[in-house]
Design a protein around this motif. Structure first.
Motif, mmCIF file in Angstrom:
data_model
loop_
_atom_site.group_PDB
_atom_site.id
_atom_site.type_symbol
_atom_site.label_atom_id
_atom_site.label_comp_id
_atom_site.label_asym_id
_atom_site.label_seq_id
_atom_site.Cartn_x
_atom_site.Cartn_y
_atom_site.Cartn_z
ATOM 1 N N VAL A 1 0.799 -1.174 0.048
ATOM 2 C CA VAL A 1 -0.084 -0.005 -0.165
ATOM 3 C C VAL A 1 0.891 1.224 -0.197
ATOM 4 O O VAL A 1 1.482 1.268 0.907
ATOM 5 C CB VAL A 1 -0.764 -0.133 1.186
ATOM 6 N N ILE A 2 0.748 1.917 -1.021
ATOM 7 C CA ILE A 2 1.483 3.532 -1.416
ATOM 8 C C ILE A 2 0.773 4.451 -0.601
ATOM 9 O O ILE A 2 -0.366 5.025 -1.062
ATOM 10 C CB ILE A 2 1.759 3.534 -2.507
ATOM 11 N N VAL B 1 2.722 -1.808 -10.535
ATOM 12 C CA VAL B 1 2.398 -0.601 -9.922
ATOM 13 C C VAL B 1 1.967 0.520 -10.981
ATOM 14 O O VAL B 1 2.521 0.709 -12.076
ATOM 15 C CB VAL B 1 3.778 -0.123 -9.108
ATOM 16 N N GLY B 2 1.015 1.401 -10.545
ATOM 17 C CA GLY B 2 0.705 2.381 -11.491
ATOM 18 C C GLY B 2 -0.813 2.015 -12.010
ATOM 19 O O GLY B 2 -0.869 1.419 -13.004
ATOM 20 N N GLY B 3 -1.818 2.586 -11.387
ATOM 21 C CA GLY B 3 -3.011 2.367 -11.858
ATOM 22 C C GLY B 3 -3.654 1.210 -11.658
ATOM 23 O O GLY B 3 -4.929 0.603 -12.201
ATOM 24 N N GLY C 1 -1.962 2.521 -4.787
ATOM 25 C CA GLY C 1 -1.850 3.747 -4.164
ATOM 26 C C GLY C 1 -3.287 4.462 -3.796
ATOM 27 O O GLY C 1 -3.986 3.998 -2.944
ATOM 28 N N SER C 2 -3.498 5.453 -4.532
ATOM 29 C CA SER C 2 -4.636 6.341 -4.283
ATOM 30 C C SER C 2 -5.878 5.526 -4.557
ATOM 31 O O SER C 2 -7.011 6.165 -3.994
ATOM 32 C CB SER C 2 -4.577 7.723 -5.139
ATOM 33 N N SER C 3 -5.926 4.369 -5.145
ATOM 34 C CA SER C 3 -7.248 3.799 -5.473
ATOM 35 C C SER C 3 -7.779 3.095 -4.197
ATOM 36 O O SER C 3 -8.692 2.743 -4.081
ATOM 37 C CB SER C 3 -7.350 2.808 -6.613
#
Length: 206
Positions: A11-12, A155-157, A177-179
């Motif tokens: 988790v970022i 990672v990314g999306g 991350g943000s999702s």
């Protein structure tokens, strides 16, 4: 360091304060699923947050540093208690060796077969395929065809709607991350909102 114990999902946390991150980590710790926690260095007082999180949760969770771009940043992150480092770029061999000599797991980035294999030869533990959403979802499966069963992290999306698909198409690990959590829930320390978001994510990938 034992890569076999590293959680599937990292988790970022990017851009949040120490207190905000600590509240969110507490909800992750309550889960039956294991998580690693990445605190990116382009967050306010990132090293202070890493140190605090490592002190409180480090014996039970993997706490690491993200957006590490060079040896100097890696050294400070490790001194702050990071057990792993992630990077948006291909870290050089000197940085990878320094981390390995200090028992810290490395997750540098590669995208093409040449980039990925160079990192394998340089001793990277996990290869971060980034940004994953900009390429075909089966890109990692295609990489493994000629290169073998590599430890790849998408990672990314990554979100609850596609996480399982990435795991079925060559990714062994995911960076989310943000999702996962709503930004406003972290900022306002909305514990109920954090719980609901985490529950929805876990139900989607189980």
């Amino acid at each position: 360091m034992n890569i076999n114990q590293f959680p599937i999902i990292t988790v970022i946390f990017r851009g949040f304060s120490k207190d905000q991150v600590m509240i969110a980590i507490e909800e992750l710790e309550k889960s039956r699923r294991e998580y690693a926690v990445e605190i990116t260095l382009n967050s306010p007082d990132a090293f202070t947050t890493i140190k605090a999180a490592s002190k409180k949760y480090g014996k039970r969770m993997w706490i690491g540093a993200g957006t590490v771009k060079n040896l100097d940043e890696a050294k400070i992150a490790i001194d702050s208690g990071a057990r792993f480092v992630l990077s948006p770029i291909a870290l050089d061999r000197e940085t990878l060796n320094y981390c390995k000599n200090h028992g810290v797991l490395t997750v540098p980035s590669g995208l093409t077969p040449t980039e990925v294999w160079k990192l394998v030869e340089d001793g990277a533990d996990i290869i971060k395929v980034f940004p994953a959403a900009s390429i075909a979802i089966d890109h990692m499966k295609a990489l493994k065809g000629p290169l073998g069963d590599l430890p790849l992290m998408a990672v990314g999306g990554i979100n609850k709607n596609n996480a399982k698909a990435y795991l079925m198409n060559g990714a062994k690990y995911l960076g989310v991350g943000s999702s996962l959590f709503k930004k406003e829930d972290i900022e306002h320390k909305n514990i109920e909102g954090l719980k609901q978001s985490l529950r929805a994510f876990e139900e989607a990938i189980n």
